[in-house]
Enzyme design. Structure first.
Site, PDB file in Angstrom:
ATOM      1  CB  THR A 167      -6.737  -3.274  -1.652  1.00 48.56           C
ATOM      2  OG1 THR A 167      -5.381  -3.207  -1.214  1.00 48.56           O
ATOM      3  CG2 THR A 167      -7.469  -2.054  -1.126  1.00 48.56           C
ATOM      4  CG  ASN A 168      -4.297  -5.820   2.389  1.00 51.85           C
ATOM      5  OD1 ASN A 168      -3.429  -5.073   2.827  1.00 51.85           O
ATOM      6  ND2 ASN A 168      -4.055  -6.687   1.412  1.00 51.85           N
TER       7      ASN A 168
END
Ligand code: CTP
Length: 398
Positions: free
Chosen positions: A211-212
């Site tokens: 994810t980020n």
């Protein structure tokens, strides 16, 4: 266009429920948002709180008695009714609701409710049995059928010890209800605005994912700004820590593919799409059904495949498309090329390297580029204000 509360007259009717301690926070939040708040306390409310509790927050006189010679209402008993842009009764007891439903006018709040032409919002707070009683239900329906907004009540633990329907909504949700009512005839009234938010999560196995750092704050703030200008706002959200905002439909997704499907479905009848989500460019080629064991190997490689570009692949027609460009160098140049390659009408170029803009902050510093070559540099603003400036451009293009 900005927060619809700025410079508006809100009359806050406070009635005798223990939830009136929350009305203090509510008054404070309304004042902080820029409203001028006149408080009317019923006799019941004065058993719980003093007028000075409110006047020290609102910096305006508090009305406690219709016949008090010191009060503005003794000279003009409908002064607040005329001045109000909105009247909010919070907490609204069963008694206050009944009086309003039956058109009573024997106290300052009831008289104001009977005389005002402004929209009225009731935030019920009472024991669950009192709220569920057919008498209260009939009164609530009567008020609703005459155009009043009934905000809440929520389910939960009540002062009576019961668990049920009767808790007053939280002050921040009530402030949003006021914004919605004040903004409902705004310049996005009748328009559907779809906003994507958050960072997608791409699973590797049942435990791990890629994810980020996106918090979702920018997308949520844009959707709130759209809601406050009268839009039907929809958020397609990757997982975030944020609660679903009042008055906005939130479609929850996890992966880029799920986001593409949800955005595509929502855009069928949308007037604008604003892609604030940080969509993962890649996903794992295979998602393991069992947890991957580390074994004895010293390195490991995950094969990744490209995700579709959601905003590039959607729309056309009359829908206005807005993208974001998260950049750490050559911000404007990179944004310009994304504007063209993704077929956008507007792009918000975002320098993610500065501390007061980009991920997880409440503020942002963006440059807006549009398809006609317009460049607007917005200074440091709250994300909600950035949302409004983007929507100003969307409104022009619609
Ligand atoms: N976007 C999208 N679908 C993707 C990737 C990005 O719709 N698969 C959208 C984003 O929501 C944003 C815009 O495209 O509105 C630009 O995203 P950004 O991450 O800045 O650019 P990328 O296209 O991913 O390019 P790069 O990572 O090379 O900078």
């Amino acid at each position: 266009m900005t927060d619809p509360l700025v410079g508006r007259h809100v009359t806050l009717g406070v009635t005798g429920s223990i939830a009136c301690y929350k009305a203090v926070d509510l008054a404070s939040k309304l004042v902080q948002a820029g409203a001028m708040v006149d408080v009317i306390m019923t006799d019941g409310a004065q058993e719980f709180l003093w007028p000075i509790t409110f006047s020290s927050i609102t910096h305006r006189p508090v009305v406690t008695n219709l016949f008090d010679p010191q009060s503005e209402l003794s000279m003009d008993h409908v002064a607040l009714a005329k001045r109000s842009d909105v009247v909010l009764v919070a907490p609204a007891t069963a008694d206050a609701i009944a009086k309003a439903a039956w058109g009573m006018a024997g106290d300052a709040l009831s008289a104001t409710l009977l005389a005002t032409e402004a929209p009225v919002i009731f935030a019920p707070a009472m024991d669950a049995n009192m709220y569920d009683n057919p008498a209260t239900q009939e009164n609530v329906s009567k008020l609703r059928s005459r155009g009043a907004v009934i905000a809440g009540p929520a389910e939960g633990r009540l002062a009576s010890g019961l668990v049920g329907r009767g808790r007053m909504l939280e002050p921040s949700a009530l402030v949003d209800h006021v914004r919605i009512v004040l903004g409902r005839d705004g310049d996005l009234s009748g328009k559907k605005i779809v906003v994507s938010a958050g960072g997608t999560q791409e699973p590797i196995d049942p435990v791990r994912m890629i994810t980020n750092r996106s918090s979702g704050k920018m997308g949520f703030a844009i959707a709130e700004a759209a809601r406050d200008r009268g839009a039907n706002a929809v958020i397609v959200s990757a997982p975030t820590a944020l609660p679903d905002p009042t008055g906005i439909t939130v479609v929850h997704v996890e992966t880029a593919l799920e986001m593409r499907d949800a955005v595509t479905a929502q855009c069928e009848d949308a007037d604008a799409l604003i892609m604030a989500a940080a969509v993962a460019d890649w996903r794992s080629a295979e998602v393991a059904s069992q947890k991957l064991k580390k074994g004895s190997a010293e390195t490991m490689t995950i094969e990744m495949v490209k995700n579709p570009d959601i905003v590039a692949g959607i729309g056309g027609g009359r829908m206005v498309k807005v993208g974001f460009a998260a950049e750490s160098e050559d911000v404007v140049e990179n944004a310009q090329s994304k504007l063209l390659s993704k077929g956008l009408d507007i792009i918000a170029a975002n320098d993610i390297t500065s501390a007061d803009s980009g991920f997880a902050t409440d503020t942002n510093r963006v440059v807006l580029l549009d398809r006609d070559g317009g460049v607007t540099e917005l200074g440091l603003l709250s994300k909600y204000e950035v949302g409004h400036r983007i929507l100003d451009k969307v409104v022009q293009m619609l």
